[in-house]
Design a protein around this motif. Structure first.
Motif, mmCIF file in Angstrom:
data_model
loop_
_atom_site.group_PDB
_atom_site.id
_atom_site.type_symbol
_atom_site.label_atom_id
_atom_site.label_comp_id
_atom_site.label_asym_id
_atom_site.label_seq_id
_atom_site.Cartn_x
_atom_site.Cartn_y
_atom_site.Cartn_z
ATOM 1 N N THR A 239 -10.255 0.922 8.711
ATOM 2 C CA THR A 239 -9.866 -0.259 9.477
ATOM 3 C C THR A 239 -11.007 -0.715 10.385
ATOM 4 O O THR A 239 -11.331 -1.902 10.438
ATOM 5 C CB THR A 239 -8.627 0.054 10.331
ATOM 6 N N HIS A 240 -11.626 0.240 11.089
ATOM 7 C CA HIS A 240 -12.712 -0.129 11.999
ATOM 8 C C HIS A 240 -13.941 -0.639 11.256
ATOM 9 O O HIS A 240 -14.601 -1.570 11.713
ATOM 10 C CB HIS A 240 -13.078 1.070 12.875
ATOM 11 N N SER A 241 -14.239 -0.046 10.113
ATOM 12 C CA SER A 241 -15.401 -0.515 9.358
ATOM 13 C C SER A 241 -15.150 -1.906 8.771
ATOM 14 O O SER A 241 -16.088 -2.696 8.648
ATOM 15 C CB SER A 241 -15.766 0.469 8.253
ATOM 16 N N ARG A 242 -13.930 -2.209 8.436
ATOM 17 C CA ARG A 242 -13.606 -3.543 7.945
ATOM 18 C C ARG A 242 -13.699 -4.570 9.065
ATOM 19 O O ARG A 242 -14.207 -5.672 8.883
ATOM 20 C CB ARG A 242 -12.200 -3.547 7.338
ATOM 21 N N ARG A 243 -13.219 -4.201 10.252
ATOM 22 C CA ARG A 243 -13.227 -5.135 11.380
ATOM 23 C C ARG A 243 -14.590 -5.225 12.061
ATOM 24 O O ARG A 243 -14.783 -6.084 12.917
ATOM 25 C CB ARG A 243 -12.180 -4.707 12.403
ATOM 26 N N ALA A 244 -15.515 -4.342 11.717
ATOM 27 C CA ALA A 244 -16.836 -4.350 12.346
ATOM 28 C C ALA A 244 -17.635 -5.594 11.967
ATOM 29 O O ALA A 244 -18.600 -5.944 12.649
ATOM 30 C CB ALA A 244 -17.610 -3.104 11.952
ATOM 31 N N ASN A 245 -17.281 -6.265 10.889
ATOM 32 C CA ASN A 245 -18.010 -7.448 10.444
ATOM 33 C C ASN A 245 -17.547 -8.715 11.143
ATOM 34 O O ASN A 245 -18.158 -9.760 10.966
ATOM 35 C CB ASN A 245 -17.875 -7.614 8.930
ATOM 36 N N TRP A 246 -16.478 -8.670 11.927
ATOM 37 C CA TRP A 246 -15.972 -9.831 12.651
ATOM 38 C C TRP A 246 -16.668 -9.882 14.002
ATOM 39 O O TRP A 246 -16.169 -9.365 14.991
ATOM 40 C CB TRP A 246 -14.460 -9.733 12.818
ATOM 41 N N LYS A 247 -17.832 -10.519 14.056
ATOM 42 C CA LYS A 247 -18.608 -10.597 15.278
ATOM 43 C C LYS A 247 -18.668 -12.046 15.762
ATOM 44 O O LYS A 247 -18.722 -12.972 14.967
ATOM 45 C CB LYS A 247 -20.019 -10.081 15.041
ATOM 46 N N ALA A 248 -18.683 -12.190 17.060
ATOM 47 C CA ALA A 248 -18.843 -13.511 17.653
ATOM 48 C C ALA A 248 -20.329 -13.862 17.677
ATOM 49 O O ALA A 248 -21.182 -12.999 17.886
ATOM 50 C CB ALA A 248 -18.282 -13.543 19.064
ATOM 51 N N PRO B 119 0.829 -1.206 0.000
ATOM 52 C CA PRO B 119 0.000 0.000 0.000
ATOM 53 C C PRO B 119 0.864 1.257 0.000
ATOM 54 O O PRO B 119 1.882 1.323 0.664
ATOM 55 C CB PRO B 119 -0.810 -0.113 1.283
ATOM 56 N N LYS B 120 0.429 2.248 -0.751
ATOM 57 C CA LYS B 120 1.188 3.487 -0.840
ATOM 58 C C LYS B 120 0.902 4.400 0.347
ATOM 59 O O LYS B 120 1.774 5.143 0.771
ATOM 60 C CB LYS B 120 0.841 4.195 -2.141
ATOM 61 N N TYR B 121 -0.338 4.334 0.879
ATOM 62 C CA TYR B 121 -0.713 5.211 1.972
ATOM 63 C C TYR B 121 -1.203 4.396 3.157
ATOM 64 O O TYR B 121 -1.652 3.253 3.003
ATOM 65 C CB TYR B 121 -1.820 6.175 1.531
ATOM 66 N N LYS B 122 -1.155 5.001 4.324
ATOM 67 C CA LYS B 122 -1.624 4.360 5.545
ATOM 68 C C LYS B 122 -3.152 4.230 5.487
ATOM 69 O O LYS B 122 -3.837 5.173 5.093
ATOM 70 C CB LYS B 122 -1.225 5.206 6.750
ATOM 71 N N THR B 123 -3.663 3.090 5.900
ATOM 72 C CA THR B 123 -5.112 2.887 5.951
ATOM 73 C C THR B 123 -5.675 3.649 7.143
ATOM 74 O O THR B 123 -5.157 3.543 8.255
ATOM 75 C CB THR B 123 -5.439 1.389 6.095
ATOM 76 N N SER B 124 -6.726 4.431 6.912
ATOM 77 C CA SER B 124 -7.300 5.258 7.969
ATOM 78 C C SER B 124 -7.969 4.399 9.035
ATOM 79 O O SER B 124 -8.318 3.238 8.798
ATOM 80 C CB SER B 124 -8.318 6.232 7.387
ATOM 81 N N ARG B 125 -8.178 4.991 10.212
ATOM 82 C CA ARG B 125 -8.836 4.267 11.299
ATOM 83 C C ARG B 125 -10.277 3.936 10.943
ATOM 84 O O ARG B 125 -10.781 2.882 11.307
ATOM 85 C CB ARG B 125 -8.816 5.119 12.568
#
Length: 64
Positions: free
Chosen positions: A13-22, A4-10
């Motif tokens: 990152t949070h919206s991507r990880r929001a789908n990992w639910k128990a 990646p050329k640029y840092k991934t924003s928070r």
């Protein structure tokens, strides 16, 4: 290989990880006593599994 050329924003990152639910563990009613028990395991309340009673399976130390 991805680089990646640029840092991934928070937010991304949070919206991507929001789908990992128990998910809640599915329980089945014990045919012997009717208490909820995990499938394929002895009942923690009465200790029975498939018609047999396993006395060593009653009330584990972690169960309140």
């Amino acid at each position: 290989m991805a680089l990646p050329k640029y840092k991934t924003s928070r937010a991304n990152t949070h919206s991507r990880r929001a789908n990992w639910k128990a998910s809640a563990v599915q329980t089945a009613a014990c045919p012997n006593c009717g208490a909820p028990a995990l499938p394929h395991l002895a009942c923690p309340n009465c200790g029975s599994f498939r018609g047999r009673v396993y006395r060593s399976a009653i009330k584990s130390a972690h169960t309140k």
